[in-house]
Design an enzyme around this catalytic site. Structure first.
Site, PDB file in Angstrom:
ATOM      1  NE  ARG A 221      -3.866  -2.346   2.198  1.00 26.98           N
ATOM      2  CZ  ARG A 221      -3.826  -3.678   2.026  1.00 26.98           C
ATOM      3  NH1 ARG A 221      -2.663  -4.302   1.903  1.00 26.98           N
ATOM      4  NH2 ARG A 221      -4.942  -4.387   1.961  1.00 26.98           N
TER       5      ARG A 221
ATOM      6  N   GLY B 189      -0.719 -11.881  -5.008  1.00 28.54           N
ATOM      7  CA  GLY B 189      -2.150 -11.633  -5.129  1.00 28.54           C
ATOM      8  C   GLY B 189      -2.524 -10.233  -4.684  1.00 28.54           C
TER       9      GLY B 189
ATOM     10  NE  ARG C  96      -3.866 -16.456  -4.674  1.00 27.52           N
ATOM     11  CZ  ARG C  96      -3.356 -15.643  -3.758  1.00 27.52           C
ATOM     12  NH1 ARG C  96      -2.110 -15.219  -3.894  1.00 27.52           N
ATOM     13  NH2 ARG C  96      -4.054 -15.270  -2.728  1.00 27.52           N
TER      14      ARG C  96
ATOM     15  CB  SER D 108     -11.403 -10.808   0.603  1.00 28.73           C
ATOM     16  OG  SER D 108     -10.326 -10.325  -0.184  1.00 28.73           O
TER      17      SER D 108
ATOM     18  CG  ASP E 141      -1.714 -14.319   5.060  1.00 32.28           C
ATOM     19  OD1 ASP E 141      -2.480 -14.967   4.314  1.00 32.28           O
ATOM     20  OD2 ASP E 141      -1.469 -13.113   4.887  1.00 32.28           O
TER      21      ASP E 141
ATOM     22  CE  LYS F 190      -5.720 -16.246   2.057  1.00 39.98           C
ATOM     23  NZ  LYS F 190      -6.021 -14.828   1.858  1.00 39.98           N
TER      24      LYS F 190
ATOM     25  NE  ARG G 295      -0.511 -19.914   2.187  1.00 37.25           N
ATOM     26  CZ  ARG G 295      -0.374 -18.604   2.281  1.00 37.25           C
ATOM     27  NH1 ARG G 295      -1.173 -17.905   3.065  1.00 37.25           N
ATOM     28  NH2 ARG G 295       0.589 -17.984   1.624  1.00 37.25           N
TER      29      ARG G 295
ATOM     30  NE  ARG H 193       2.017 -15.452   4.476  1.00 39.88           N
ATOM     31  CZ  ARG H 193       2.847 -14.450   4.803  1.00 39.88           C
ATOM     32  NH1 ARG H 193       3.822 -14.666   5.665  1.00 39.88           N
ATOM     33  NH2 ARG H 193       2.707 -13.248   4.293  1.00 39.88           N
TER      34      ARG H 193
HETATM   35  C1  S3P Z   1      -3.943  -9.141   2.293  1.00 42.82           C
HETATM   36  C2  S3P Z   1      -5.162  -9.736   2.537  1.00 42.82           C
HETATM   37  C3  S3P Z   1      -5.311 -11.181   2.743  1.00 42.82           C
HETATM   38  C4  S3P Z   1      -3.987 -11.874   3.051  1.00 42.82           C
HETATM   39  C5  S3P Z   1      -2.889 -11.409   2.140  1.00 42.82           C
HETATM   40  C6  S3P Z   1      -2.693  -9.912   2.256  1.00 42.82           C
HETATM   41  C7  S3P Z   1      -3.894  -7.687   2.076  1.00 42.82           C
HETATM   42  O1  S3P Z   1      -5.846 -11.754   1.560  1.00 42.82           O
HETATM   43  O2  S3P Z   1      -4.121 -13.262   2.963  1.00 42.82           O
HETATM   44  O3  S3P Z   1      -1.674 -12.058   2.441  1.00 42.82           O
HETATM   45  O4  S3P Z   1      -2.791  -7.109   2.130  1.00 42.82           O
HETATM   46  O5  S3P Z   1      -4.958  -7.073   1.877  1.00 42.82           O
HETATM   47  P1  S3P Z   1      -7.429 -11.840   1.275  1.00 42.82           P
HETATM   48  O6  S3P Z   1      -7.957 -10.485   1.061  1.00 42.82           O
HETATM   49  O7  S3P Z   1      -7.538 -12.677   0.041  1.00 42.82           O
HETATM   50  O8  S3P Z   1      -7.994 -12.519   2.486  1.00 42.82           O
END
Ligand code: S3P
Length: 454
Positions: free
Chosen positions: A33, A100, A128, A173, A327, A354, A358, A403
Site C-alpha cells: 500500500r 495476489g 488464483r 477479504s 496467513d 491462497k 494451503r 508460507r
Molecule cells: C492481504 C489480505 C489477505 C492476506 C494477504 C494480504 C492484504 O488476503 O491473505 O496475504 O494485504 O490485503 P485476502 O484479502 O484474500 O484474504
C-alpha cells in the site's frame, strides 16, 4: 526469480536451542500500500522499513509503469506520486509474479481508468481467482478481457466515467475491500464497501493518512460501511514508516515456542488487532509470549515479543478469528504438532485460494512428517506430539508458496528427524532474510542435492 532457475530443496534439522534478538522485515500489506498510495498521491512520500520482498518490488515496478517515480536513498524509498486521477497508460504488461495483493489492489486502482492494462503473474498467481475483484469492477463499468475464466493473464479497460457503487463483500477479504475502495478513488461520488466481517484495515487507515475523504460506520449487525468520496486530492505522506510484519514474525515466534530451551526477542512487530489472531491463539495454548515496549509508530501499535519455549496444549480456534490470522494457519498447524491434545481450526475456506491450496498443502506436509491430523472441507485438526518424538523425515511440496516453505522448515527445527522442502526460492517473496535470520538464532539448514529437482 528467473523463470528457468532450478528449484532449491532445503532441509531443516533439529536445533539445540534458539537465542537472540531479531527484527523481522516490514509488513507486506503495508509495504504494498505504501508503493500504491505513495505512487498515486501528489508529492514525495519517503518510505522507511519497506519490505524488499519480490512481491512488494513487483508492485513498485507496476507503479513505475503507471507513471510514479521510485528511487532509493540509503534505506529509504522515495516515491514521487502522479496525483489522484493522473496514472498513465502502461507501455508494458504489469507482472505481479506471485503476489495476489499487488495484482488485486492494482486492478482496482487502474481498472477504472479509460485505458487498457494487462496483468500477468507466475503459475501460482495465474491459478488464483480474480473474479472476486473483477465482478465489482464490472459493476463500475470496467471491461475485462481474459482467456480462461477470470484468471491471469488478463487485460482490463475502464469506461470514460466510472460508476460509484455500493458493494457488500461476499467473503472475508481485505484485498476485495481494498480493490473496490481504490477503484472508488477515480469514480465521481461516493463508493461504499460493506464489510460484514472486519478484515485488516490498512487501506482505510493509510488512505485517510494520504488525505482521502473516508468515513466508517458500523451497523446494528456489526457490518462496517466504508464510504469513500471519489476524485478527491491525495497528498504524499512525507515520512511513512512500515512496522515489522506479524505474519513473518510468526515463524521465529512458533520456532521459539517448540524448540526446547529457546528464548528470543522479536522486535518492532505490528500489533494492529486485525493482525494479532495468532498471538491470541498461542497465548490460549499456553505460550510464553511477553508483549513488551508497546508504542505507536506512524499510526500503528508495535511491540517487542519476548518468547520462550513452552508446553503447549491444543485449543479450538473459532472461525470468527480467521481474518485476523488468515496467513498464519500453516505455522499454527506446526505449533499444534507439538501441543498436548488436539487443536481444531475452523472457518478456513479462504485457505484454499491462497498462493497454494494451503489447507491441502499443510495436510500433505503433516502427513509426510508423521503428524496426526484430519483435513475437512474448511477445517483442520492437528493432534500434537509434545517434544516432537517420531516427527519429521518427510519431504514437503511447497507449490510455489512461501508460507508453506517457512512453516515446514520450522517443523524441522524441533522434530526428531529433519524436514525437507522441495523449493526454498519462494521465501524471497515475503521474507528474503529468513534463512540467515533463523540461522543467526541457531537454526540449522542444509542444501539438498536433488537429481530430480527442476
Ligand atoms: C492481504 C489480505 C489477505 C492476506 C494477504 C494480504 C492484504 O488476503 O491473505 O496475504 O494485504 O490485503 P485476502 O484479502 O484474500 O484474504
Amino acid at each position: 526469480m528467473q523463470a528457468n532457475a532450478k528449484a532449491r530443496p532445503l532441509a531443516a534439522h533439529r536445533a539445540d536451542a534458539l537465542s537472540g534478538r531479531v527484527r523481522v522485515p516490514g509488513d507486506k500489506s503495508i509495504s504494498h500500500r505504501a508503493f500504491l498510495f505513495g505512487g498515486l498521491a501528489a508529492g514525495t512520500t519517503r518510505i522507511s522499513g519497506l519490505l524488499e520482498g519480490e512481491d512488494v518490488l513487483a508492485t513498485g515496478r507496476a507503479m513505475a509503469a503507471l507513471g510514479a517515480r521510485i528511487a532509493k536513498e540509503g534505506d529509504v524509498y522515495v516515491v514521487e506520486g502522479v496525483g489522484n486521477g493522473c496514472l498513465l497508460e502502461p507501455e508494458t504488461q504489469l507482472d505481479f509474479g506471485n503476489a495476489g495483493t499487488g495484482a488485486r489492489l492494482t486492478m482496482g486502482l487502474v481498472g477504472v481508468y479509460d485505458f487498457q492494462s494487462t496483468f500477468v503473474g507466475d503459475a501460482s498467481l495465474s491459478r488464483r481467482p480474480m473474479g472476486r475483484v473483477l465482478d465489482p469492477l464490472r459493476q463500475m463499468g470496467v471491461e475485462v478481457m481474459a482467456r480462461s475464466g477470470d484468471r491471469l493473464p488478463l487485460s482490463i479497460r475502464g469506461p470514460r466515467v466510472a460508476a460509484p457503487i455500493t458493494y457488500r463483500v461476499p467473503m472475508a477479504s481485505a484485498q476485495v475491500k481494498s480493490a473496490v475502495l481504490l477503484a472508488g478513488l477515480n469514480a465521481p461520488g461516493v463508493t461504499t464497501v460493506i464489510e460484514p466481517v472486519m478484515t485488516r484495515d490498512h487501506t482505510e487507515k493509510m488512505l485517510t493518512g494520504f488525505g482521502a475523504s473516508l468515513s466508517i460506520e458500523t451497523d446494528a449487525d456489526g457490518a462496517r460501511h466504508i464510504a469513500l468520496e471519489g476524485q478527491g486530492a491525495l497528498k504524499a505522506v512525507p515520512d511513512l514508516t512500515v512496522p515489522g510484519d506479524p505474519s513473518s514474525a510468526a515463524f521465529p515466534l512458533v520456532a521459539a515456542l517448540i524448540v526446547p530451551g529457546a528464548q528470543i526477542v522479536i522486535e518492532n512487530v505490528l500489533m494492529n488487532p486485525t493482525r494479532t489472531g495468532l498471538i491470541e491463539t498461542l497465548l490460549e495454548m499456553g505460550a510464553s509470549i511477553e508483549i513488551a515496549n508497546r508504542r505507536n509508530e506512524g499510526g500503528e501499535d508495535v511491540a517487542d515479543l519476548h518468547v520462550r519455549h513452552s508446553d503447549l496444549k491444543g485449543v479450538i480456534v473459532p472461525p470468527e478469528r480467521a481474518p485476523s490470522m488468515i496467513d498464519e494457519y500453516p505455522v499454527l498447524a506446526i505449533a499444534a504438532a507439538f501441543a498436548e491434545g488436539t487443536t481444531v481450526m475452523e472457518g478456513l475456506e479462504e485457505l484454499r485460494v491462497k498462493e497454494s491450496d494451503r489447507l491441502a498443502a499443510v495436510a500433505r506436509g503433516l502427513a509426510a512428517n508423521g503428524v496426526e491430523h484430519v483435513e475437512g472441507e474448511a477445517s483442520l485438526s492437528v493432534t500434537g506430539m509434545p517434544g516432537g518424538k517420531g516427527l519429521g523425515g518427510g519431504r514437503v511440496a511447497t507449490h510455489l508458496d512461501h508460507r508453506i516453505a517457512m512453516s515446514f522448515l520450522v517443523l524441522g527445527m524441533a522434530s526428531e528427524k529433519p524436514v525437507t522442502i522441495d523449493d526454498a526460492r519462494m521465501i524471497a517473496t515475503s521474507f528474503p532474510a529468513f534463512e540467515t535470520m533463523m540461522a543467526g538464532l541457531g537454526a540449522r539448514f542444509s542444501e539438498e542435492t536433488d537429481a530430480l529437482a527442476s
